[in-house]
Design an enzyme around this catalytic site. Structure first.
Site, PDB file in Angstrom:
ATOM      1  N   GLY A  33      32.789  25.533  40.117  1.00  0.00           N
ATOM      2  CA  GLY A  33      32.965  25.304  40.892  1.00  0.00           C
ATOM      3  C   GLY A  33      33.275  26.054  42.441  1.00  0.00           C
ATOM      4  O   GLY A  33      32.370  26.175  43.530  1.00  0.00           O
ATOM      5  N   MET A  34      33.023  26.980  41.854  1.00  0.00           N
ATOM      6  CA  MET A  34      33.760  27.723  43.134  1.00  0.00           C
ATOM      7  C   MET A  34      34.086  28.764  43.564  1.00  0.00           C
ATOM      8  O   MET A  34      33.941  30.006  44.467  1.00  0.00           O
ATOM      9  CB  MET A  34      35.365  27.797  43.679  1.00  0.00           C
ATOM     10  CG  MET A  34      36.163  25.620  44.202  1.00  0.00           C
ATOM     11  SD  MET A  34      37.488  25.888  44.799  1.00  0.00           S
ATOM     12  CE  MET A  34      37.221  23.946  45.068  1.00  0.00           C
ATOM     13  N   ALA A  35      32.820  29.551  42.050  1.00  0.00           N
ATOM     14  CA  ALA A  35      33.105  31.277  41.566  1.00  0.00           C
ATOM     15  C   ALA A  35      32.456  31.210  40.720  1.00  0.00           C
ATOM     16  O   ALA A  35      31.794  30.595  40.178  1.00  0.00           O
ATOM     17  CB  ALA A  35      34.787  31.859  41.621  1.00  0.00           C
ATOM     18  N   LYS A  52      35.297  38.202  39.230  1.00  0.00           N
ATOM     19  CA  LYS A  52      34.942  36.687  39.561  1.00  0.00           C
ATOM     20  C   LYS A  52      35.023  37.232  41.075  1.00  0.00           C
ATOM     21  O   LYS A  52      36.041  37.414  42.323  1.00  0.00           O
ATOM     22  CB  LYS A  52      36.241  36.471  39.421  1.00  0.00           C
ATOM     23  CG  LYS A  52      36.672  35.062  39.735  1.00  0.00           C
ATOM     24  CD  LYS A  52      37.747  33.938  39.355  1.00  0.00           C
ATOM     25  CE  LYS A  52      37.931  32.879  39.318  1.00  0.00           C
ATOM     26  NZ  LYS A  52      39.660  32.258  38.837  1.00  0.00           N
ATOM     27  N   ASP A 145      50.912  26.198  35.805  1.00  0.00           N
ATOM     28  CA  ASP A 145      49.449  25.072  34.701  1.00  0.00           C
ATOM     29  C   ASP A 145      48.810  25.822  33.838  1.00  0.00           C
ATOM     30  O   ASP A 145      47.568  26.417  33.249  1.00  0.00           O
ATOM     31  CB  ASP A 145      47.861  25.472  36.266  1.00  0.00           C
ATOM     32  CG  ASP A 145      46.892  25.155  36.156  1.00  0.00           C
ATOM     33  OD1 ASP A 145      46.849  23.598  35.432  1.00  0.00           O
ATOM     34  OD2 ASP A 145      45.995  24.782  36.432  1.00  0.00           O
TER      35      ASP A 145
END
Length: 335
Positions: A33-35, A52, A145
C-alpha cells in the site's frame, strides 16, 4: 496559459529505468500500500539487489518517512546471517532502500500452505530466529514486530528476519507519530505492547513464542477468544492462551512448556534472554516440566477491566485516526 501537469503518482519508476545512474530496475517484485519493491542490478558490481521505493505521496508523510528511515538505519548497523542485509548508498536522489535480493517464501506463506510444521523443524527454526534476536539485542535493538510475515525461508535453507521499521533502540525513548504500526501486529503483540508500555528484549521473546505456537498448533494464540480486535487484545493482557496440547495432542510436553514459558504475561517470568530461549529449543528433552499448562488462566471479560479498556481503547483510536489520515492522503494524492 500552460497546461496543468498531471499529479505524480507512486508508480513513477518502471522497469528498465536506471535509478541514480547506478541501479538498473529489472522487474517489480511486489507492491504494498505504500511502496514498490524492484529487482535490480547494481551496475557498480553486477550484484542483484532488491530496492524498496516509497510512493511519492508518502515521502512527505512524517509517520511513514520516520518508519522508512528507521528501517534503513537499523538495517545498516546490523550484520548477521539471519538478518536481512542492507546496502548503504550515499547521495540518494530520493528515499529508497537497497537490500539483498532473496529467493524463497515467507513463513506465513509456508504455514498457509502446510498449516503446521513438524515439531523438530519448528523448534529448529525458532532456534535460528532466537540467534538473530540475540544478536539484535546485543546491539541494543528490539525488533517489536516479529511475526510469520517477517520471517523469510530461503531456497538455500537459510532464513532472514525482515522489517525493522518499528524496531527500537534499547534505552532510547520512542514516540508514536501518526499512523504507523508502532505497537506491533495485534495477533503477535506482547501484553506490555497492548498496554502501550515500552518493553524490552523480552517483548521479542513473547512474540517468538506466539510464532512458535502458530507453527505447532496451526492457529494464532487467542484466536478462539473473539473476532473483535479489542476483545482479543484484552485477552492477552488478562489471561493465557489455550494450552497447545489441547489443540494439537501431537505436540510434546516439552514443546508446550517452551511455548508457555516464552508467553508468560509477566515479562519477569519469561526467558530472561533470547540465548536462554535458544538453549531449551536446542535441547527440548532436557526441558523441565513445571506444569505451566495446568496453571493457565482464562482471559477475563473486558468489561470487568476498565483500566485495560481505556488503555487499549486509546491504542485503537490512535490507529483508527491513522487510517483516516491514510485514506485522506490516498483520496487527495492518488493511489
Amino acid at each position: 496559459m500552460p497546461e496543468a501537469q498531471p499529479r505524480p503518482t507512486g508508480y513513477d519508476l518502471q522497469p528498465e529505468q536506471i535509478l541514480d545512474g547506478r541501479f538498473l530496475l529489472i522487474e517489480i517484485v511486489s507492491r504494498s500500500g505504500m511502496a514498490t519493491i524492484f529487482k535490480a542490478i547494481d551496475q557498480d558490481n553486477g550484484q542483484i539487489v532488491a530496492i524498496k521505493v516509497p510512493y511519492l505521496h508518502f515521502e512527505s508523510s512524517p509517520a511513514f518517512y520516520s518508519r522508512f528511515i528507521r528501517e534503513g538505519e537499523v538495517g545498516a548497523k546490523l550484520d548477521h546471517p539471519y538478518l536481512l542485509k542492507f546496502i548503504e548508498v550515499p547521495n540518494r536522489s530520493r528515499p529508497y532502500l537497497v537490500m539483498e535480493f532473496l529467493e524463497g517464501e515467507t513463513l506465513a506463506e509456508r504455514l498457509k500452505r502446510s498449516g503446521t510444521l513438524p515439531e523438530a523443524e519448528a523448534l529448529s527454526l525458532a532456534s535460528r530466529i532466537c540467534e538473530a534476536l540475540s544478536y539484535m539485542h546485543e546491539h541494543q535493538v528490539i525488533h517489536r514486530d516479529l511475526k510469520p510475515q517477517n520471517v523469510m525461508l530461503l531456497t538455500d535453507g537459510s532464513i532472514r528476519v525482515l522489517d525493522f521499521g518499528i524496531s527500537k533502540t534499547i534505552g532510547r525513548r520512542f514516540t508514536f507519530v501518526g499512523f504507523t504500526p508502532a505497537l506491533g501486529t495485534p495477533e503477535f503483540m506482547a501484553p506490555e505492547q497492548v498496554l502501550g508500555k515500552r518493553g524490552d528484549e523480552r517483548t521479542d521473546i513473547y512474540s517468538l513464542g506466539t510464532v512458535l505456537y502458530r507453527m505447532l498448533v496451526g492457529s494464532n494464540p487467542f484466536a478462539g477468544e473473539s473476532d473483535d480486535v479489542f476483545v482479543a487484545m484484552n485477552a492477552r493482557v488478562t489471561g493465557d492462551p489455550e494450552a497447545p496440547r489441547r489443540l494439537n495432542p501431537q505436540i510434546s510436553e516439552q514443546a508446550e512448556e517452551i511455548i508457555l514459558h516464552a508467553m508468560e504475561r509477566d515479562p519477569a517470568k519469561r526467558y530472561p534472554s533470547a540465548a536462554a530461549f535458544k538453549t531449551e529449543l536446542d535441547a527440548p528433552l532436557k526441558v523441565a516440566l513445571t506444569g505451566r499448562c495446568r496453571r493457565l488462566q482464562r482471559p477475563s471479560r473486558w468489561r470487568r477491566h476498565w483500566k485495560n479498556v481505556v488503555l487499549i481503547g486509546g491504542v485503537l483510536i490512535a490507529i483508527a485516526c491513522g487510517f483516516i489520515k491514510l485514506i485522506y492522503m490516498i483520496v487527495h494524492h492518488g493511489p
